[in-house]
Design a protein around this motif. Structure first.
Motif, PDB file in Angstrom:
ATOM      1  N   VAL A 174       0.796  -1.193   0.095  1.00  0.00           N
ATOM      2  CA  VAL A 174      -0.080   0.027   0.060  1.00  0.00           C
ATOM      3  C   VAL A 174       1.020   1.207  -0.097  1.00  0.00           C
ATOM      4  O   VAL A 174       1.753   1.426   0.757  1.00  0.00           O
ATOM      5  CB  VAL A 174      -0.820   0.029   1.277  1.00  0.00           C
ATOM      6  CG1 VAL A 174      -1.973   1.237   1.195  1.00  0.00           C
ATOM      7  CG2 VAL A 174      -1.615  -1.269   1.478  1.00  0.00           C
ATOM      8  N   GLY A 175       0.584   2.327  -0.899  1.00  0.00           N
ATOM      9  CA  GLY A 175       1.478   3.423  -0.771  1.00  0.00           C
ATOM     10  C   GLY A 175       0.630   4.285  -0.020  1.00  0.00           C
ATOM     11  O   GLY A 175      -0.377   4.620  -0.243  1.00  0.00           O
ATOM     12  N   VAL A 176       1.692   4.676   1.233  1.00  0.00           N
ATOM     13  CA  VAL A 176       0.895   5.597   1.874  1.00  0.00           C
ATOM     14  C   VAL A 176       1.875   7.096   2.009  1.00  0.00           C
ATOM     15  O   VAL A 176       1.276   8.185   1.964  1.00  0.00           O
ATOM     16  CB  VAL A 176       1.139   4.964   3.581  1.00  0.00           C
ATOM     17  CG1 VAL A 176       0.587   6.111   4.491  1.00  0.00           C
ATOM     18  CG2 VAL A 176       0.077   3.741   3.485  1.00  0.00           C
ATOM     19  N   GLN A 177       3.020   6.967   2.150  1.00  0.00           N
ATOM     20  CA  GLN A 177       4.024   7.896   2.078  1.00  0.00           C
ATOM     21  C   GLN A 177       4.052   8.870   3.476  1.00  0.00           C
ATOM     22  O   GLN A 177       5.080   8.988   4.190  1.00  0.00           O
ATOM     23  CB  GLN A 177       4.122   8.883   0.810  1.00  0.00           C
ATOM     24  CG  GLN A 177       3.730   8.321  -0.448  1.00  0.00           C
ATOM     25  CD  GLN A 177       4.336   7.137  -0.585  1.00  0.00           C
ATOM     26  OE1 GLN A 177       5.275   6.476  -0.067  1.00  0.00           O
ATOM     27  NE2 GLN A 177       3.750   6.174  -1.727  1.00  0.00           N
ATOM     28  N   ASP A 178       2.878   9.528   3.726  1.00  0.00           N
ATOM     29  CA  ASP A 178       2.740  10.305   4.856  1.00  0.00           C
ATOM     30  C   ASP A 178       1.313  10.727   4.885  1.00  0.00           C
ATOM     31  O   ASP A 178       0.312  10.908   3.854  1.00  0.00           O
ATOM     32  CB  ASP A 178       3.519  11.828   4.711  1.00  0.00           C
ATOM     33  CG  ASP A 178       3.574  12.369   6.095  1.00  0.00           C
ATOM     34  OD1 ASP A 178       2.778  12.855   6.473  1.00  0.00           O
ATOM     35  OD2 ASP A 178       4.606  12.630   6.452  1.00  0.00           O
ATOM     36  N   TYR A 179       0.743  10.756   6.374  1.00  0.00           N
ATOM     37  CA  TYR A 179      -0.642  10.939   6.487  1.00  0.00           C
ATOM     38  C   TYR A 179      -0.921  12.618   6.766  1.00  0.00           C
ATOM     39  O   TYR A 179      -2.098  12.873   6.924  1.00  0.00           O
ATOM     40  CB  TYR A 179      -1.210  10.370   7.573  1.00  0.00           C
ATOM     41  CG  TYR A 179      -1.435   8.956   7.231  1.00  0.00           C
ATOM     42  CD1 TYR A 179      -2.224   8.671   5.994  1.00  0.00           C
ATOM     43  CD2 TYR A 179      -1.284   7.671   8.211  1.00  0.00           C
ATOM     44  CE1 TYR A 179      -2.459   7.257   5.969  1.00  0.00           C
ATOM     45  CE2 TYR A 179      -1.503   6.347   7.856  1.00  0.00           C
ATOM     46  CZ  TYR A 179      -2.306   6.320   6.936  1.00  0.00           C
ATOM     47  OH  TYR A 179      -2.635   4.790   6.318  1.00  0.00           O
ATOM     48  N   ASP A 180      -0.070  13.510   6.812  1.00  0.00           N
ATOM     49  CA  ASP A 180      -0.127  14.542   7.434  1.00  0.00           C
ATOM     50  C   ASP A 180      -0.771  15.451   6.095  1.00  0.00           C
ATOM     51  O   ASP A 180      -0.198  15.401   4.994  1.00  0.00           O
ATOM     52  CB  ASP A 180       1.033  15.596   7.874  1.00  0.00           C
ATOM     53  CG  ASP A 180       0.949  16.922   8.252  1.00  0.00           C
ATOM     54  OD1 ASP A 180       0.582  16.918   9.472  1.00  0.00           O
ATOM     55  OD2 ASP A 180       1.079  17.764   7.225  1.00  0.00           O
ATOM     56  N   PRO A 181      -1.944  16.203   6.370  1.00  0.00           N
ATOM     57  CA  PRO A 181      -2.529  16.861   5.163  1.00  0.00           C
ATOM     58  C   PRO A 181      -1.776  18.033   4.459  1.00  0.00           C
ATOM     59  O   PRO A 181      -1.830  18.130   3.454  1.00  0.00           O
ATOM     60  CB  PRO A 181      -3.908  17.674   5.748  1.00  0.00           C
ATOM     61  CG  PRO A 181      -3.896  17.068   7.414  1.00  0.00           C
ATOM     62  CD  PRO A 181      -2.613  16.273   7.749  1.00  0.00           C
ATOM     63  N   HIS A 182      -0.844  18.586   5.278  1.00  0.00           N
ATOM     64  CA  HIS A 182       0.174  19.708   4.635  1.00  0.00           C
ATOM     65  C   HIS A 182       1.128  18.849   3.741  1.00  0.00           C
ATOM     66  O   HIS A 182       1.608  19.506   2.744  1.00  0.00           O
ATOM     67  CB  HIS A 182       0.784  20.201   5.627  1.00  0.00           C
ATOM     68  CG  HIS A 182      -0.275  21.282   6.498  1.00  0.00           C
ATOM     69  ND1 HIS A 182      -1.051  22.258   5.865  1.00  0.00           N
ATOM     70  CD2 HIS A 182      -0.694  21.217   7.752  1.00  0.00           C
ATOM     71  CE1 HIS A 182      -1.718  22.718   6.774  1.00  0.00           C
ATOM     72  NE2 HIS A 182      -1.656  22.157   7.956  1.00  0.00           N
ATOM     73  N   GLN A 191      -4.747  11.599   0.569  1.00  0.00           N
ATOM     74  CA  GLN A 191      -5.288  10.159   1.000  1.00  0.00           C
ATOM     75  C   GLN A 191      -5.373  10.149   2.312  1.00  0.00           C
ATOM     76  O   GLN A 191      -4.302  10.133   3.402  1.00  0.00           O
ATOM     77  CB  GLN A 191      -4.721   9.128   0.399  1.00  0.00           C
ATOM     78  CG  GLN A 191      -4.415   7.906   0.747  1.00  0.00           C
ATOM     79  CD  GLN A 191      -2.889   7.167   0.100  1.00  0.00           C
ATOM     80  OE1 GLN A 191      -2.525   7.714  -0.616  1.00  0.00           O
ATOM     81  NE2 GLN A 191      -2.812   5.962   0.845  1.00  0.00           N
ATOM     82  N   THR A 192      -6.686  10.093   2.877  1.00  0.00           N
ATOM     83  CA  THR A 192      -6.918  10.063   4.376  1.00  0.00           C
ATOM     84  C   THR A 192      -6.472   8.710   5.048  1.00  0.00           C
ATOM     85  O   THR A 192      -6.604   7.732   4.407  1.00  0.00           O
ATOM     86  CB  THR A 192      -8.314  10.417   4.688  1.00  0.00           C
ATOM     87  OG1 THR A 192      -9.259   9.264   4.454  1.00  0.00           O
ATOM     88  CG2 THR A 192      -8.773  11.709   4.135  1.00  0.00           C
ATOM     89  N   HIS A 229       3.293  11.622  14.220  1.00  0.00           N
ATOM     90  CA  HIS A 229       1.879  11.310  14.197  1.00  0.00           C
ATOM     91  C   HIS A 229       1.540  10.160  13.150  1.00  0.00           C
ATOM     92  O   HIS A 229       0.987   9.178  13.162  1.00  0.00           O
ATOM     93  CB  HIS A 229       1.299  12.462  14.055  1.00  0.00           C
ATOM     94  CG  HIS A 229      -0.330  12.372  14.192  1.00  0.00           C
ATOM     95  ND1 HIS A 229      -0.915  11.970  15.175  1.00  0.00           N
ATOM     96  CD2 HIS A 229      -1.397  12.789  13.301  1.00  0.00           C
ATOM     97  CE1 HIS A 229      -2.286  12.119  15.247  1.00  0.00           C
ATOM     98  NE2 HIS A 229      -2.444  12.533  13.744  1.00  0.00           N
ATOM     99  N   THR A 230       2.292  10.572  11.866  1.00  0.00           N
ATOM    100  CA  THR A 230       2.033   9.584  10.777  1.00  0.00           C
ATOM    101  C   THR A 230       2.579   8.111  11.045  1.00  0.00           C
ATOM    102  O   THR A 230       1.717   7.093  11.118  1.00  0.00           O
ATOM    103  CB  THR A 230       2.758   9.993   9.551  1.00  0.00           C
ATOM    104  OG1 THR A 230       2.398  11.115   8.927  1.00  0.00           O
ATOM    105  CG2 THR A 230       3.044   8.726   8.487  1.00  0.00           C
ATOM    106  N   LEU A 231       3.547   7.921  11.963  1.00  0.00           N
ATOM    107  CA  LEU A 231       4.049   6.394  12.296  1.00  0.00           C
ATOM    108  C   LEU A 231       3.355   5.912  13.135  1.00  0.00           C
ATOM    109  O   LEU A 231       2.826   4.937  13.262  1.00  0.00           O
ATOM    110  CB  LEU A 231       5.536   6.709  12.811  1.00  0.00           C
ATOM    111  CG  LEU A 231       6.466   7.151  12.003  1.00  0.00           C
ATOM    112  CD1 LEU A 231       7.890   7.496  12.504  1.00  0.00           C
ATOM    113  CD2 LEU A 231       6.832   5.777  10.836  1.00  0.00           C
ATOM    114  N   ASP A 232       2.507   6.924  14.219  1.00  0.00           N
ATOM    115  CA  ASP A 232       1.551   6.250  15.295  1.00  0.00           C
ATOM    116  C   ASP A 232       0.316   5.569  14.540  1.00  0.00           C
ATOM    117  O   ASP A 232      -0.322   4.732  14.797  1.00  0.00           O
ATOM    118  CB  ASP A 232       1.316   7.270  16.170  1.00  0.00           C
ATOM    119  CG  ASP A 232       2.518   7.567  16.925  1.00  0.00           C
ATOM    120  OD1 ASP A 232       3.287   6.887  17.149  1.00  0.00           O
ATOM    121  OD2 ASP A 232       2.306   8.805  17.842  1.00  0.00           O
ATOM    122  N   THR A 233      -0.230   6.514  13.588  1.00  0.00           N
ATOM    123  CA  THR A 233      -1.148   6.113  12.856  1.00  0.00           C
ATOM    124  C   THR A 233      -0.820   4.771  11.941  1.00  0.00           C
ATOM    125  O   THR A 233      -1.843   3.914  11.730  1.00  0.00           O
ATOM    126  CB  THR A 233      -1.685   7.292  12.025  1.00  0.00           C
ATOM    127  OG1 THR A 233      -1.764   8.384  12.781  1.00  0.00           O
ATOM    128  CG2 THR A 233      -3.196   6.870  11.478  1.00  0.00           C
TER     129      THR A 233
END
Ligand code: SF4
Length: 459
Positions: A174-182, A191-192, A229-233
């Motif tokens: 799964v391509g995620v990269q980072d969850y932070d909106p900025h 991608q939420t 925060h991304t890593l925790d999620t």
């Protein structure tokens, strides 16, 4: 940090540009005078070898609906399914031509669909492709198979995930990269976490055996706080495998990256802090370091392969089947057949022209000579097992390791003095500090040279 030591000063000293050694020699040394006849010869030689290596398949689907600005892949941005179907028609033809070279190839234990975005294609088209492969190669339904596909969560639904498993895919990346909106806005990939985790839940529900997440550090707008925060999620989803890549900003090579604003990129100390954070969090969460940028849960097959000596570094990162050959299908796909690496044409027009004329689309490649084979084994051992057993290499290739690599052993002395490696008897081993810089150690054994093209940095 357990099995890691983090010395920022040393990392800075050795953070030079170099290959990632998904092959040796690297693709930068493939030659354009290598063509379809060479490839067929390699396939014949492979068949006649005393020990025939198992065959794996890689299928490249180059299309994406929108450009991620960090992208360094060979991909085509389009929303046209017709365009993709023109490509699929060629891919089907190529499968037939390639299969002629590999009659009686035996069971295919590993298959990977990568891109681009394989799930850009509707599932029935992917099903047709797998069915065609099934007719021409010996695919298996064994639970031990490793049939993987890269998933962009923005292009699939829980239903299509179930359909993909029904086709035969039992691993998903799964391509995620980072969850932070900025960060997501800066890289043009929104991608939420909810969207992604809903797809991951469907994968679990469908019985997907191993899920991988791809993350990237060094992206614009990233800070230690946001990446934490991304890593925790990410860890809430507990994927079996995680790849944490360093973003390499090479806008002179990758046009998409010119759209990233360089001033928004984290500075060098922040990049180091991001890497340190990722390693701390993943190891604390129980992940095992596989090598380079890859981590896996202790129950994952990659960890068993590392323990049992069957780990292999290849164009997809790491895999569990050492000494496999690989058939690369599709534009720009790279394969390994016996003593040769071969790559299909990188431009779609060239690829189409070759296939339409009834010829394999091999655009370049390289034969591995006896010295390449020795060095490839040494580099593979470093990248997979973090050590070189000099006695085993001497016996396998009929050389005297110390004499053969006299110059390299001299060059290793500085790395040893700096604490990247240590020597016990006839074994050279990476230290907890050297693990992070394994490709710097591998570069010492690279006789092809690393000049002549732009490489990403080690960290
Ligand atoms: S990063 Fe992946 S999804 Fe994004 S443009 Fe590149 S190949 Fe396509």
């Amino acid at each position: 940090m357990g099995d890691f030591e983090f010395d920022a000063e040393l990392i800075r000293k050795y953070d030079c540009a170099g290959p990632r050694y998904t092959s040796y020699p690297t693709a930068a040394h493939f030659r354009t005078d290598f063509g379809p006849d060479d490839y067929r010869r390699a396939a014949r030689e492979r068949k006649e070898a005393e020990v025939v290596r198992p065959l794996a398949l890689y299928v490249h689907i180059p299309f994406c609906a929108s450009p991620c600005f960090y992208c360094a892949c060979n991909r085509i941005i389009t929303r046209s399914l017709d365009r993709a179907r023109g490509y699929l028609a060629r891919l089907h033809k190529e499968i037939d031509m390639q299969a002629e070279c590999f009659t009686d190839a035996g069971r295919i234990e590993q298959m990977h669909f990568g891109g681009g975005t394989p799930t850009f294609l509707p599932t029935p088209d992917l099903a047709g492709m797998v069915e065609h492969l099934r007719q021409r190669f010996e695919l298996t339904d064994s639970p031990d198979r490793e049939y993987s596909i890269e998933i962009d969560p923005r292009t699939v639904s829980p239903e299509s995930i179930h359909e993909l498993t029904a086709i035969g895919f039992n691993r998903m990346s799964v391509g995620v990269q980072d969850y932070d909106p900025h960060v997501q806005e800066a890289i043009n990939r929104v991608q939420t976490p909810e969207e992604t985790h809903r797809i991951v839940a469907a994968m679990r529900d469908a019985g997907v055996r191993s899920i991988n997440f791809d993350l990237i550090y060094g992206l614009p707008e990233q800070s230690v706080e946001t990446f934490s925060h991304t890593l925790d999620t990410v860890l809430e989803a507990r994927p079996e495998r995680l790849a944490v890549y360093a973003y390499a900003h090479l806008p002179q090579m990758f046009r998409a990256q010119r759209r990233l604003e360089a001033h928004r990129l984290p500075d060098a100390p922040t990049r180091l802090a991001l890497l340190e954070l990722a390693i701390r969090k993943l190891t604390a969460a129980g992940y095992v370091y596989i090598g380079m940028d890859h981590f896996a849960l202790p129950t994952d097959d990659l960890v068993a392969a590392k323990r049992e000596g069957t780990l292999q570094r290849n164009f997809q990162g790491y895999s569990t089947h050492a000494d496999s050959d690989l058939v690369g299908l599709g534009v720009s796909a790279i394969g390994r057949v016996g003593r040769a690496y071969a790559q299909n044409f990188k431009q779609l027009d060239d690829y189409y022209r070759a296939i339409d004329s009834g010829e394999l689309a091999i655009g370049r490649g390289v034969w591995l000579g006896p010295d390449d084979l020795v060095r490839a084994a040494v580099i593979q051992s470093l990248m997979c097992y973090e050590c070189i057993d000099c006695t085993a290499i001497s016996q396998r290739f009929g050389i005297d390791f110390k004499r053969y690599f006299r110059a390299e052993l001299e060059r290793l002395q500085e790395l040893q003095a700096d604490g990247l490696i240590y020597v016990r008897g006839n074994t050279i081993r990476l230290t907890p500090m050297g693990r992070l810089l394994m490709r710097i150690v591998a570069m010492v054994f690279d006789a092809c040279g690393v000049s002549g093209r732009v490489w990403s940095k080690a960290i």
